[in-house]
Motif scaffolding. Structure first.
Motif: not given
Length: 330
Positions: A97-103, A194-198
């Motif tokens: 959830r911290p990196w905006a995943s839907d899983d 999202f991961p790339e933005d992080r």
């Protein structure tokens, strides 16, 4: 009589989510005029766990299919030949959830009668990816295999400086805490991106702070007594930071292992109430119950309502369609 799924779910949730031991539950039922002996409740817990084990195993496979997990363990007492032995509960958490995943998030628990490193090696034999963990040497076999890459935990580093500052008020410890707080301020901003933005955010804001903290700690070390607690904390921090740096380059990694530590709270609260597990089978039943209940809670699902539905269906449900019974499908 035969207990219905609602009663079985109530007993499981009362013990493993609300930390009410079976003997207390028996007393509560007795006040309502219902005679349910603790041994009867224990039998129900064991048989329910056996019935639910395939679902807990499926959650375990789901957790290990993630590219990054959180791992931790905690002691629990087990009765053995008239005395209590030190057993262990392990947890492995997948929370994207911290990196905006839907899983959906999930927590998988395992029980062992000791803390030997063979247990996490067996648990994660099918896992390939990154693992957030403390510095427990028993995980080294996993890292040596090359399939699991270690990510250290800043919360453990910070905790040592906090303990020293509380005990002695040393300025160096206070300064370390303040510098670490700057890293967490960046993480607060990165949460939900999202991961790339992080990665971009961390490279711009966190990396200079991280590098400066490492250099500052190296500079402090020669100035203080080598055998002091502060020196030990600094050396520990420098060792762990080398294995923490990966989080700056990968947006799906975290700065700490708090997801696993939060997942251990239920065990810590439970053992204060029921004190010990009676047998290895009881420990295994506890791990199954914690897996199901904590995963439901992570997904915002009422564990008792969900378990009632699952217990009413699982005996006749095809094992190839267990995904339909997952809490995030409820």
């Amino acid at each position: 009589g035969r207990p219905g799924p609602g009663l079985l779910a109530h007993v499981l949730v009362s013990k493993y989510a609300d930390h009410c031991p079976l003997y207390r539950q028996s007393q509560i039922f007795r006040r309502a005029g219902i005679d349910l002996d603790r041994s009867t409740l224990a039998d129900w817990v064991g048989k329910s766990a056996n019935l639910l084990e395939p679902l807990a195993d499926a959650i375990g496979r789901y957790v290990r299919s993630g590219q990054a997990i959180f791992a931790d363990d905690t002691p629990i007492k087990m009765q053995a030949k008239g005395k209590c032995a030190a057993a262990r509960v392990w947890t492995y958490v997948r929370d994207e959830r911290p990196w905006a995943s839907d899983d959906p998030p999930a927590a998988w628990y395992q029980f062992s009668t000791d803390r030997e490193g063979k247990h996490p090696t067996d648990h994660l034999s099918q896992f390939k990816g990154w693992m957030h963990a403390d510095g427990y040497a028993g995980f080294n076999g996993l890292y040596r295999s090359g399939k699991v890459r270690e990510v250290a935990c800043m919360a453990h580093v910070r905790r040592k400086f906090v303990d020293i500052f509380k005990a002695s008020g040393l300025e160096v410890a206070e300064e370390a805490i303040k510098r670490i707080a700057l890293l967490y301020r960046v993480e607060k901003e990165a949460r939900g991106k999202f991961p790339e933005d992080r990665v971009l955010l961390r490279q711009e804001k966190a990396k200079p702070i991280f590098d400066d903290l490492e250099s500052w700690l190296n500079a402090q070390l020669p100035r203080i007594p080598g055998k002091s607690e502060l020196a030990k904390a600094i050396r520990y921090a420098l060792r762990r930071m080398k294995k923490m740096r990966s989080y700056l380059d990968h947006g799906f990694l975290s700065l700490d292992n708090n997801s696993a530590e939060r997942a251990m709270r239920c065990v810590a609260l439970g053992r204060k109430n029921y004190l010990f597990v009676g047998t290895e089978g009881g420990g295994k039943a506890a791990a199954i119950a914690y897996t199901l209940i904590e995963t439901a809670k992570l997904n915002g699902v009422d564990p008792q309502a969900w378990l009632t539905a699952v217990l009413g269906r699982i005996a006749d449900h095809k094992i190839t369609r267990l995904d339909e019974l997952m809490p995030w499908r409820y």
